[in-house]
Structures are given as structure tokens and as C-alpha cells.
Design an enzyme around this catalytic site. Structure first.
Site, PDB file in Angstrom:
ATOM      1  N   LYS A  41      60.134  -1.954  91.648  1.00  0.00           N
ATOM      2  CA  LYS A  41      61.536  -2.827  91.603  1.00  0.00           C
ATOM      3  C   LYS A  41      62.287  -2.567  92.720  1.00  0.00           C
ATOM      4  O   LYS A  41      63.120  -3.550  92.999  1.00  0.00           O
ATOM      5  CB  LYS A  41      62.156  -2.525  90.158  1.00  0.00           C
ATOM      6  CG  LYS A  41      63.559  -3.363  90.033  1.00  0.00           C
ATOM      7  CD  LYS A  41      63.777  -3.283  88.658  1.00  0.00           C
ATOM      8  CE  LYS A  41      64.010  -1.766  87.817  1.00  0.00           C
ATOM      9  NZ  LYS A  41      65.180  -0.951  88.492  1.00  0.00           N
ATOM     10  N   ARG A 120      71.234  -1.552  81.026  1.00  0.00           N
ATOM     11  CA  ARG A 120      70.156  -0.809  80.394  1.00  0.00           C
ATOM     12  C   ARG A 120      69.868  -1.115  78.991  1.00  0.00           C
ATOM     13  O   ARG A 120      68.813  -0.724  78.146  1.00  0.00           O
ATOM     14  CB  ARG A 120      70.283   0.457  80.671  1.00  0.00           C
ATOM     15  CG  ARG A 120      69.549   1.136  82.104  1.00  0.00           C
ATOM     16  CD  ARG A 120      69.584   2.710  81.985  1.00  0.00           C
ATOM     17  NE  ARG A 120      69.807   3.483  83.474  1.00  0.00           N
ATOM     18  CZ  ARG A 120      68.781   3.221  84.140  1.00  0.00           C
ATOM     19  NH1 ARG A 120      67.601   2.901  83.833  1.00  0.00           N
ATOM     20  NH2 ARG A 120      68.763   3.499  85.298  1.00  0.00           N
ATOM     21  N   ARG A 159      51.085  10.316  92.658  1.00  0.00           N
ATOM     22  CA  ARG A 159      52.301  11.101  93.366  1.00  0.00           C
ATOM     23  C   ARG A 159      51.823  12.602  93.477  1.00  0.00           C
ATOM     24  O   ARG A 159      51.136  13.153  92.337  1.00  0.00           O
ATOM     25  CB  ARG A 159      53.456  10.951  92.578  1.00  0.00           C
ATOM     26  CG  ARG A 159      54.018   9.647  92.865  1.00  0.00           C
ATOM     27  CD  ARG A 159      55.573   9.379  92.605  1.00  0.00           C
ATOM     28  NE  ARG A 159      56.027  10.369  91.608  1.00  0.00           N
ATOM     29  CZ  ARG A 159      57.490  10.208  91.538  1.00  0.00           C
ATOM     30  NH1 ARG A 159      58.224   9.395  92.244  1.00  0.00           N
ATOM     31  NH2 ARG A 159      57.947  11.092  90.575  1.00  0.00           N
ATOM     32  N   ARG A 192      53.012  17.018  89.659  1.00  0.00           N
ATOM     33  CA  ARG A 192      54.183  17.323  88.551  1.00  0.00           C
ATOM     34  C   ARG A 192      53.881  16.845  87.103  1.00  0.00           C
ATOM     35  O   ARG A 192      53.090  15.885  86.898  1.00  0.00           O
ATOM     36  CB  ARG A 192      55.622  16.832  88.679  1.00  0.00           C
ATOM     37  CG  ARG A 192      56.436  17.268  90.153  1.00  0.00           C
ATOM     38  CD  ARG A 192      57.539  16.486  90.603  1.00  0.00           C
ATOM     39  NE  ARG A 192      58.298  16.158  89.132  1.00  0.00           N
ATOM     40  CZ  ARG A 192      58.998  15.174  88.892  1.00  0.00           C
ATOM     41  NH1 ARG A 192      59.357  14.242  90.014  1.00  0.00           N
ATOM     42  NH2 ARG A 192      59.913  15.012  88.048  1.00  0.00           N
ATOM     43  N   ARG A 203      56.609   8.477  78.585  1.00  0.00           N
ATOM     44  CA  ARG A 203      57.888   7.605  79.117  1.00  0.00           C
ATOM     45  C   ARG A 203      57.802   6.286  78.897  1.00  0.00           C
ATOM     46  O   ARG A 203      58.989   5.609  78.869  1.00  0.00           O
ATOM     47  CB  ARG A 203      57.543   8.194  80.639  1.00  0.00           C
ATOM     48  CG  ARG A 203      58.855   9.234  80.797  1.00  0.00           C
ATOM     49  CD  ARG A 203      59.359   9.424  82.379  1.00  0.00           C
ATOM     50  NE  ARG A 203      58.173   9.876  83.077  1.00  0.00           N
ATOM     51  CZ  ARG A 203      57.587   9.564  84.225  1.00  0.00           C
ATOM     52  NH1 ARG A 203      58.470   8.934  85.069  1.00  0.00           N
ATOM     53  NH2 ARG A 203      56.381  10.036  84.931  1.00  0.00           N
TER      54      ARG A 203
END
Ligand SMILES: [Zn+2]
Ligand SMILES: [Zn+2]
Length: 255
Positions: A41, A120, A159, A192, A203
Site C-alpha cells: 500500500k 483505522r 523478510r 524475526r 496479525r
């Protein structure tokens, strides 16, 4: 290349004014961007803002800018928000809204605006609607970037972070020169906890729960446009442009 406008009114609020778009625009775009982390985004926001000449408004940028500013330069709402963050608390809706209200001159900017990261929640969306109405402004569209969960997981779980200098790489999108080794300090990269597939799924579930009502809110107002976020950033950008409502009676510029 993307030429970022200074967005002074957005970043500092109060009486500051943003620089004008490089080319005069016949039609202002007032847009909201929605999308889960990992759909790209932020990149779309920059490409779109540059193309339509709008101010790219992300609340994250305000906070980053505030970090480098002297306390006396901060507007009242920003001071309150910075104090919240210092205490490690979530910035409440009322403060976020006050921040946006302090930046009303940017919402009236000549090239329009592109909100990214706000609203949000439905409460924030309702408050934004009231604020815009009060100033005779209207949203043109809400672009919602959508990608199947498995693809989001695939993107985010690629990542790799450097434990030493904190540099972030991506096994496909931004690979280090030597696989698994940091370009800057030669330390061994690691994944991570947050970037593990299981954590990402948790999440994403939380994100879905909180933003599904927001999408419904804009769907009911006929503003919501779903944009599939598959393919390259350029593919997605072209798709976004095609998805935007036509420019009404304003003369259409070259494609
Ligand atoms: Zn502006
Ligand atoms: Zn490093």
C-alpha cells in the site's frame, strides 16, 4: 522518479502550507487507501500521489517528523500524541482526529489528498466524514488493496533482518549480495519472530477483524473500490488508475 511534495501543512499543521503540485490539476482526487501490511500500500500511495498531484498523508510521517522537531514547534494535538507514544500507549481516536483536524489546510490542498493509515476504525471514519462535511469536502473513493492471505504470508515471511545494524532485506524482493549475510556489516541475517508465518497469520486475523467493518462502512457509501494487489507495483498501479472513478465533467488529461 517520484517527486515528493513537501506536505508542510500535513507534517507540521497549523498555519503551514504545502507546496503546490508541479502541474496544475483539473481534478482533485480525495482518496483513502486501505490494505493489510504486505500488500504494498505504501508504494501505491507514493505512485498515486505523484501521478494525481495529491498530498500523501500518512499519520506515521507526522510522528516521524515530530521526532526531529523542537517541543515548541509541535501543535497541541501532536504534543498529546507524542506524550502517549512516550508512555507506550496507543494514541486514542480523539487525538488522532484532532491531529487531522489541525491539518485541515492540507485536506484542502490543490491537488487533493491521499490518506494512508487513517482512518483505522469506523469511529475514525465517521469523524473524518463529519470533518470533511464541515469544510464542504468529499471523498472520491476508497481504494482497498486486497491479496489472498497465503500471498501476504509469502511476501512478509521473506523478510530477513540484520541483528547488528537492523538492516532489512527480502529473499526475493531485496536480496542481500551474499545470501543470508548483511551487505553493510557482514553479520548473519535472521528471521524475526514477527516475520514467521504463524505470527503473520495471527496479525492478519487481527487486521481483518478491525478493518472489515471499515470496508463495510465505505461500501455502504458506494466509495469502496477493491483493487487486487497481485503482480508488480507497476501492475497494481495501472490497475488502481483504471479503478478510479472517471473525472466527471473535468477535461480528461492524456493517459
Ligand atoms: Zn497538502
Ligand atoms: Zn548489518
Amino acid at each position: 522518479m517520484v517527486t515528493m511534495r513537501d506536505r508542510k501543512a500535513w507534517l507540521t499543521g497549523g498555519s503551514a502550507r504545502c507546496s503546490a503540485p508541479v502541474e496544475p490539476r483539473t481534478h482533485r482526487r480525495r482518496l483513502v487507501l486501505l490494505g493489510a501490511p504486505g500488500v504494498g500500500k505504501g508504494t501505491q500511495a507514493e505512485l498515486l500521489a505523484d501521478h494525481v498531484g495529491a498530498c500523501h498523508l500518512s499519520t506515521g510521517d507526522i510522528f516521524r517528523c515530530a521526532k526531529g522537531a523542537a517541543a515548541c514547534e509541535l501543535t497541541p494535538a501532536l504534543t498529546a500524541a507524542v506524550e502517549c507514544m512516550r508512555r507506550g500507549e496507543l494514541v486514542p481516536d480523539s487525538t488522532v482526529l484532532a491531529l487531522v483536524a489541525e491539518r485541515i489546510s492540507c485536506l484542502r490542498c490543490e491537488g487533493g489528498f491521499l490518506l494512508d493509515g487513517f482512518p483505522r476504525t469506523v469511529a475514525q471514519a465517521e469523524a473524518l466524514e463529519k470533518l470533511l462535511q464541515k469544510h464542504g469536502l468529499q471523498l472520491d473513493a476508497v481504494l482497498s488493496y486486497e491479496l489472498p492471505l497465503d500471498q501476504i504470508v509469502a511476501r512478509l515471511s521473506g523478510r530477513r533482518t540484520c541483528p547488528n545494524c537492523k538492516a532489512v532485506f527480502h529473499v526475493e524482493a531485496r536480496p542481500p549480495k551474499v545470501p543470508g549475510i548483511c551487505d553493510h556489516c557482514s553479520c548473519t541475517l535472521y528471521q524475526r519472530e514477527d516475520d514467521r508465518p504463524e505470527s503473520i497469520r495471527v496479525r492478519m486475523q487481527a487486521y481483518e477483524t478491525s478493518t472489515a467493518p471499515l470496508a463495510d462502512f465505505y461500501r455502504q457509501r458506494n466509495l469502496l473500490i477493491a483493487v487486487p494487489a497481485e503482480g508488480t507495483p507497476v501492475d497494481i498501479f495501472q490497475r488502481s488508475l483504471r479503478a478510479l472513478p472517471s473525472e466527471g465533467r473535468a477535461p480528461r488529461g492524456p493517459k
